[in-house]
Design a protein around this motif. Structure first.
Motif, mmCIF file in Angstrom:
data_model
loop_
_atom_site.group_PDB
_atom_site.id
_atom_site.type_symbol
_atom_site.label_atom_id
_atom_site.label_comp_id
_atom_site.label_asym_id
_atom_site.label_seq_id
_atom_site.Cartn_x
_atom_site.Cartn_y
_atom_site.Cartn_z
ATOM 1 N N GLY A 93 14.655 17.442 40.697
ATOM 2 C CA GLY A 93 14.901 18.107 39.427
ATOM 3 C C GLY A 93 15.809 17.273 38.544
ATOM 4 N N VAL A 94 16.858 17.900 38.017
ATOM 5 C CA VAL A 94 17.766 17.199 37.115
ATOM 6 C C VAL A 94 19.008 16.682 37.832
ATOM 7 N N ARG A 95 18.989 16.699 39.149
ATOM 8 C CA ARG A 95 20.105 16.157 39.932
ATOM 9 C C ARG A 95 19.615 14.992 40.778
ATOM 10 N N GLY A 96 20.505 14.035 40.971
ATOM 11 C CA GLY A 96 20.177 12.889 41.786
ATOM 12 C C GLY A 96 21.283 12.633 42.793
ATOM 13 N N SER A 97 20.969 11.793 43.760
ATOM 14 C CA SER A 97 21.991 11.415 44.733
ATOM 15 C C SER A 97 21.825 9.944 45.090
ATOM 16 N N ILE A 98 22.946 9.344 45.380
ATOM 17 C CA ILE A 98 22.973 7.978 45.890
ATOM 18 C C ILE A 98 23.466 8.093 47.321
ATOM 19 N N SER A 99 22.635 7.663 48.261
ATOM 20 C CA SER A 99 23.012 7.829 49.662
ATOM 21 C C SER A 99 23.658 6.593 50.259
ATOM 22 N N VAL A 129 17.319 12.698 34.770
ATOM 23 C CA VAL A 129 18.318 13.256 35.682
ATOM 24 C C VAL A 129 19.638 13.394 34.926
ATOM 25 N N ASN A 130 20.254 14.567 35.040
ATOM 26 C CA ASN A 130 21.474 14.864 34.293
ATOM 27 C C ASN A 130 22.759 14.751 35.094
ATOM 28 N N ARG A 131 22.684 14.793 36.409
ATOM 29 C CA ARG A 131 23.889 14.683 37.237
ATOM 30 C C ARG A 131 23.537 13.959 38.526
ATOM 31 N N ILE A 132 24.415 13.069 38.929
ATOM 32 C CA ILE A 132 24.226 12.296 40.156
ATOM 33 C C ILE A 132 25.449 12.500 41.033
ATOM 34 N N PHE A 133 25.223 12.679 42.311
ATOM 35 C CA PHE A 133 26.353 12.791 43.211
ATOM 36 C C PHE A 133 26.229 11.771 44.321
ATOM 37 N N GLY A 149 34.278 2.804 38.161
ATOM 38 C CA GLY A 149 34.050 1.793 37.140
ATOM 39 C C GLY A 149 32.748 1.959 36.380
ATOM 40 N N VAL A 150 31.793 2.676 36.937
ATOM 41 C CA VAL A 150 30.523 2.915 36.228
ATOM 42 C C VAL A 150 30.404 4.362 35.756
ATOM 43 N N GLY A 151 31.529 5.095 35.774
ATOM 44 C CA GLY A 151 31.530 6.410 35.150
ATOM 45 C C GLY A 151 31.642 7.613 36.062
ATOM 46 N N PHE A 152 31.648 7.440 37.381
ATOM 47 C CA PHE A 152 31.795 8.583 38.284
ATOM 48 C C PHE A 152 33.254 9.026 38.325
ATOM 49 N N ARG A 153 33.462 10.277 38.688
ATOM 50 C CA ARG A 153 34.803 10.803 38.867
ATOM 51 C C ARG A 153 34.770 11.736 40.077
ATOM 52 N N PRO A 154 35.915 11.913 40.725
ATOM 53 C CA PRO A 154 35.939 12.841 41.859
ATOM 54 C C PRO A 154 35.589 14.253 41.398
ATOM 55 N N ALA A 155 34.857 14.957 42.227
ATOM 56 C CA ALA A 155 34.501 16.347 41.936
ATOM 57 C C ALA A 155 35.619 17.224 42.485
ATOM 58 N N LEU A 156 36.513 17.603 41.619
ATOM 59 C CA LEU A 156 37.658 18.401 42.043
ATOM 60 C C LEU A 156 37.203 19.789 42.467
ATOM 61 N N GLY A 157 37.807 20.265 43.544
ATOM 62 C CA GLY A 157 37.497 21.597 44.020
ATOM 63 C C GLY A 157 36.230 21.692 44.848
#
Length: 165
Positions: A93-99, A129-133, A149-157
């Motif tokens: 869908g609109v979510r992606g993942s990098i494994s 894709v709108n969000r990658i985790f 450095g490429v735009g990710f941030r920790p997912a707080l909570g």
């Protein structure tokens, strides 16, 4: 630099050598992974504990994954064709993942992982894709620096859970 500031619509090329033994090394360019690359990618993953590779991620499983995600799974090869860096990703869908993202120890600190990351983010964007985790092992400062450095941030909570079947 944020992901929005990166040129995500064009393949990213690292300017500079990436094969130390080559007299005139070409710039590093990532390419979609092929089934022929899988044995070399598995070899890289097995040799890198920080990649958190699982043995069930075998050739059969990865070949099936490439059937629908070859644009998201990328490699960098030396001029001789040897895979020295790889990134495995997928989307639903609109979510992606990098494994996994892995670079051969002899080719680290040359920007290869960044080339893979930027090109994979561009492929995600083309898919809509709108969000990658992704997950980074505690203490892996190199991976943390790459991804922030490429735009990710920790997912707080949030806390990551997993279950092997």
């Amino acid at each position: 630099m944020s992901a929005a500031a990166l040129a995500l619509d064009e393949p990213h090329v690292l300017v500079g050598p990436y094969e130390p033994d080559a007299p005139a090394a070409a710039p590093a360019v990532s390419e979609p992974m092929t089934a022929a690359d899988i044995p070399q990618v598995i070899e890289l993953l097995r040799a890198a504990p920080q990649a958190a590779y699982c043995e069930w991620e075998d050739e059969r499983l990865l070949s099936g994954h490439l059937a629908h995600s070859c644009d998201l799974c990328r490699v960098i090869r030396t001029p001789s064709g040897r895979v020295v860096a790889a990134l495995l990703a997928g989307s639903f869908g609109v979510r992606g993942s990098i494994s996994h993202a892995v670079v051969d120890p002899g080719h680290r600190r040359l920007g290869l992982a960044r080339v893979l990351a930027v090109d994979t983010l561009a492929a995600f964007r083309r898919r809509g894709v709108n969000r990658i985790f992704l997950a980074v092992l505690d203490g892996n400062e190199a991976a943390t620096a790459l991804w922030t450095g490429v735009g990710f941030r920790p997912a707080l909570g949030e806390r990551t859970f997993e279950c092997d079947l």
